[in-house]
Design an enzyme around this catalytic site. Structure first.
Site, PDB file in Angstrom:
ATOM      1  N   GLY A   1       0.875  -1.339   0.063  1.00  0.00           N
ATOM      2  CA  GLY A   1       0.113   0.038  -0.153  1.00  0.00           C
ATOM      3  C   GLY A   1       0.712   1.498   0.003  1.00  0.00           C
TER       4      GLY A   1
ATOM      5  CG  HIS B   1       5.282   5.263  -4.749  1.00  0.00           C
ATOM      6  ND1 HIS B   1       5.920   4.881  -5.649  1.00  0.00           N
ATOM      7  CD2 HIS B   1       5.757   4.682  -3.404  1.00  0.00           C
ATOM      8  CE1 HIS B   1       6.809   3.864  -5.199  1.00  0.00           C
ATOM      9  NE2 HIS B   1       6.515   3.818  -3.841  1.00  0.00           N
TER      10      HIS B   1
ATOM     11  CG  HIS C   1       3.730   0.992  -5.339  1.00  0.00           C
ATOM     12  ND1 HIS C   1       3.512   2.113  -4.467  1.00  0.00           N
ATOM     13  CD2 HIS C   1       4.062  -0.114  -4.834  1.00  0.00           C
ATOM     14  CE1 HIS C   1       4.297   1.547  -3.673  1.00  0.00           C
ATOM     15  NE2 HIS C   1       4.548   0.190  -3.525  1.00  0.00           N
TER      16      HIS C   1
ATOM     17  CD  GLN D   1       7.860  -7.208   3.512  1.00  0.00           C
ATOM     18  OE1 GLN D   1       7.226  -8.092   3.306  1.00  0.00           O
ATOM     19  NE2 GLN D   1       8.287  -6.287   3.134  1.00  0.00           N
TER      20      GLN D   1
ATOM     21  CE  LYS E   1      12.472   2.231  -3.261  1.00  0.00           C
ATOM     22  NZ  LYS E   1      12.853   1.700  -1.915  1.00  0.00           N
TER      23      LYS E   1
HETATM   24  O1  PAF Z   1       8.068  -4.674  -1.877  1.00  0.00           O
HETATM   25  C1  PAF Z   1       7.309  -4.661  -1.263  1.00  0.00           C
HETATM   26  O2  PAF Z   1       6.316  -3.863  -0.924  1.00  0.00           O
HETATM   27  C2  PAF Z   1       7.180  -5.798  -0.241  1.00  0.00           C
HETATM   28  O3  PAF Z   1       8.136  -6.413   0.176  1.00  0.00           O
HETATM   29  C3  PAF Z   1       6.380  -6.906  -0.987  1.00  0.00           C
HETATM   30  C4  PAF Z   1       6.955  -7.694  -2.073  1.00  0.00           C
HETATM   31  C5  PAF Z   1       4.808  -6.621  -1.596  1.00  0.00           C
HETATM   32  C6  PAF Z   1       6.233  -8.248   0.194  1.00  0.00           C
HETATM   33  O4  PAF Z   1       5.356  -7.680   1.340  1.00  0.00           O
END
Ligand code: PAF
Length: 280
Positions: free
Chosen positions: A31, A34, A37, A61, A149
């Site tokens: 989410g 920007h 994405h 993560q 990135k």
């Molecule tokens: O790059 C990200 O936004 C995250 O690491 C991902 C790949 C969605 C996994 O949670």
């Protein structure tokens, strides 16, 4: 756009579409969308019949509780942007849906996960691999799109796909930058005004470093880059590494047959930013 929060409705809908012969392009996100994405999504939409996006701030993560808590969240704004790019399916589960039981899977990516982001953020890539594997099982994409990135994340995901023979094509996409060169990131939102002003220096230093590869060897260039960051007291350099573009291991010499990149992670206040540049 269909918005699903459960695994069952998402996989029921998408597997029906796949059964009809439609190809699915997938962009996983956390989410705070920007332009970076959105560029992945536009490409996924163009190259496939259906665009599926996930929004899930993946708790496993984050190795820093404050970073997880502060991660920007604005589902209403994200939904509007997704409508604009023509997203067909948004999967936005909560943590209980993704992790009904504590997660115990441990992946081994060898040296690839022992450097840079892997070394600085213990457990980070395991968390990424767990969630991406689960998302691939749910969405069953033909292609999945990742930004360069997060170059090491991309390398880890390619390795995950190779190792487990996952039937998905990974499509790397170039970094999208602000006009002043700052690499787009959801974290940029958290920079204070004065930090935002000096943040473009990160990419400027990398660009200037690229002009010095004729006169300096990798070790000397590393020292030069470190000194540039030290000149600006607001920066706290976490690492600058010069490494090959496949296993991301340090290179000692410039070799035109070895794809070679510079990778940086730097704190501005308590916001940690990463960027990279190709040297060879
Ligand atoms: O790059 C990200 O936004 C995250 O690491 C991902 C790949 C969605 C996994 O949670």
């Amino acid at each position: 756009m269909y918005i699903f929060s459960t695994i069952k409705e998402t996989s029921d809908y998408l597997s029906r579409k796949k059964g009809q012969g439609l190809r699915i392009g997938f962009v996983p996100t956390m989410g705070a969308l920007h332009e970076g994405h959105l560029s992945l999504m536009r490409r996924a939409k163009e190259e496939n019949d259906l665009l599926a996006v996930s929004i899930f701030v993946n708790p496993i993560q984050f190795n820093n509780a404050q970073d997880l808590e502060k991660y920007p969240r604005d589902l209403a704004k994200d939904r509007a942007l997704l409508e604009q790019v023509g997203c067909d399916v948004l999967f936005a589960p909560d943590a209980d849906e993704m992790y009904p039981e504590p997660e115990t899977t441990v992946y081994d990516f060898g040296p690839l996960e022992q450097v840079m982001e892997g070394a600085s953020r213990k457990g980070h890539f395991n968390g990424v691999a767990v969630v991406v594997y689960k998302l691939f099982e749910i969405i069953e994409p033909d292609r999945a799109y990742f930004g360069e990135k997060d170059f090491q994340q991309l390398a880890i995901i390619k390795e995950l796909v190779r190792k487990y023979k996952l039937p998905v094509e990974i499509v790397p996409c170039p970094i999208v930058r602000e006009k002043d060169g700052l690499a787009m990131s959801s974290r940029n939102e958290r920079l204070m005004e004065n930090e935002r002003k000096i943040a473009p220096k990160i990419s400027q230093i990398l660009k200037e470093a690229k002009t010095k590869t004729e006169e300096l060897n990798p070790a000397e260039l590393k020292i030069w880059v470190t000194e540039q960051f030290e000149k600006e007291p607001q920066f706290r350099l976490d690492y600058f590494e010069i490494a090959d573009d496949t296993y991301l291991q340090t290179v000692e010499n410039w070799n035109k047959n070895t794809g070679t990149m510079g990778f940086v992670a730097v704190f501005l206040g308590n916001v940690r930013l990463i960027d990279n540049i190709r040297f060879i």
